[in-house]
Motif scaffolding. Sequence first.
Motif, PDB file in Angstrom:
ATOM      1  N   SER A 251       0.817  -1.312   0.086  1.00 17.56           N
ATOM      2  CA  SER A 251       0.088  -0.040  -0.028  1.00 17.56           C
ATOM      3  C   SER A 251       0.854   1.340  -0.032  1.00 17.56           C
ATOM      4  CB  SER A 251      -1.055  -0.073   1.146  1.00 17.56           C
ATOM      5  OG  SER A 251      -0.048   0.228   2.392  1.00 17.56           O
ATOM      6  N   LEU A 252       0.348   2.321  -0.201  1.00 17.81           N
ATOM      7  CA  LEU A 252       1.213   3.601  -0.511  1.00 17.81           C
ATOM      8  C   LEU A 252       0.971   4.279   1.065  1.00 17.81           C
ATOM      9  CD1 LEU A 252      -1.071   5.184  -3.125  1.00 17.81           C
ATOM     10  CD2 LEU A 252       1.287   4.829  -3.189  1.00 17.81           C
ATOM     11  N   ASN A 253       1.925   4.873   1.117  1.00 11.93           N
ATOM     12  CA  ASN A 253       1.919   5.763   2.505  1.00 11.93           C
ATOM     13  C   ASN A 253       0.719   6.356   2.881  1.00 11.93           C
ATOM     14  OD1 ASN A 253       2.409   8.704   3.761  1.00 11.93           O
ATOM     15  ND2 ASN A 253       3.929   7.327   4.514  1.00 11.93           N
ATOM     16  N   THR A 256       0.187   9.876   1.396  1.00  9.64           N
ATOM     17  CA  THR A 256       0.371   9.815  -0.063  1.00  9.64           C
ATOM     18  C   THR A 256      -1.187   9.575  -0.374  1.00  9.64           C
ATOM     19  OG1 THR A 256       2.547   9.430   0.170  1.00  9.64           O
ATOM     20  CG2 THR A 256       1.462   9.210  -2.062  1.00  9.64           C
TER      21      THR A 256
END
Lengths: 268, 268
Positions: A251-253, A256
């Motif tokens: 997953s993205l931060n 973000t």
Amino acid sequence: MAELIFTEDRAHPGLDDFRDLSTADRRPDRPGGRGLVIAEGSVVVARLLASRYPVRALLGVARRMHELEDDLAGLDVPAYVTSAETMAEVVGFHLNRGVLAVADRPAPPTVADIVDRAHVLAVLEGVGDHENLGALFRNAAALGVDGVLLGPGCSDPLYRRSVRVSMGNVLRVPFASFDAWPGGLALLRDRGFRVAALTPRPDAVPLRGLREKVPGPVALLLGAEGPGLTAEAIAAADVAVRVEMVPGVDSLNVATAAAIAFHEITTG
Amino acid sequence: MAELIFTEDRAHPGLDDFRDLSTADRRPDRPGGRGLVIAEGSVVVARLLASRYPVRALLGVARRMHELEDDLAGLDVPAYVTSAETMAEVVGFHLNRGVLAVADRPAPPTVADIVDRAHVLAVLEGVGDHENLGALFRNAAALGVDGVLLGPGCSDPLYRRSVRVSMGNVLRVPFASFDAWPGGLALLRDRGFRVAALTPRPDAVPLRGLREKVPGPVALLLGAEGPGLTAEAIAAADVAVRVEMVPGVDSLNVATAAAIAFHEITTG
């Protein structure tokens, strides 16, 4: 104009608010248990000076204090000017940003105060990482989010590292904490908000096109990077949305992913 | 299966690739000037083992090495198993991720190699910050960008900190460096790409709706957070686009702005 006080006296009682910040770093309620707000560097200090936070004092080297001259013009606070060495000894580490300001916390707004003035909100659950929290506020400010509401497990946005990573935007974007969770979300719905939970769950609808389905006031519900939102929080939302990602990639931060969603909501 | 070698001998020559990484941290071309690639932690090490990079050796505590058992099954490399204390002494600092792998660099692809296999590309100019560079690769991988092309002033994506912040995605998203700048962008245009420069300039068109104007292969040109793209780079692009932001707020972090743009391009 702020009063400039030149001193190399490390024991000066006026410097007490700035002592041993690296220790306070692990104790957000320090120094002295008064929950002071610390701003570091010219940009963030200027933002603090322009905020509703009551500034107590500044401490900095001459060059940095000079950069803040215009920001200090209308203020009646002591501004201690000293050498980098004295500053490092007082603060407890070498601070290459060269200027600090300290403020008290004003009385926090309520969730209702913020909801009444907002069209787009971020609602956080379990965002305990100070850097992610700061980055979330920076992105919220840049992308036109009107406020941040904090559910359980979130850390203090006014903690020093969050203030710094947010580039001072925790002082600009209003925030408040829920008393009841996730029951408190009912207030948002009562005021005409739809609650959209951001989650990687495959049954969530793609973020793209969300505004066609949810055109009015919207609150974006965000969880921590690892565990994500609780099942209770997702169940309390009106819709679950996901950022479309390549399968098999982590997953993205969270900050973000939030930025992508804020952009989609405020421009969609 | 990798050969497990249990040792507490800090002078073991098999550990030479892992020595004094904090010194190497300031010299990306170290150790020994061979430009080795270092992966830290189970997730990133697993990604290195699955990549085209020729792995030389692993070093880790028993628990972490055990987590990697399946990833190591088909590999013929030495895996040194040791205590956290011995590992800290060899590496030069306490590494709480508990496992490292080291690999050689394969011959880098050319810009043309990457362009020929891509539909969406990121092109970077002056992105020297290792964390921003790593975060850019993480976002590129998650959001379906096919490759990254590096102009002047970019740091090495295979530097240890970039590898870590990217969560190993620098090992997955192919990248290459331009020889000529910005003249090298002509190659992209020859292969049917449109080049879109991301810039906060007010005369740039909003990112939203870019795909209606530029539906085919697109290369997103990104500059460093402070100075942004050079005028030459912007002039060499086909279109200038901007993330719509609240006036007076500092620009977004470059990796965050890139993520918003990647999402707009890959889903728009």
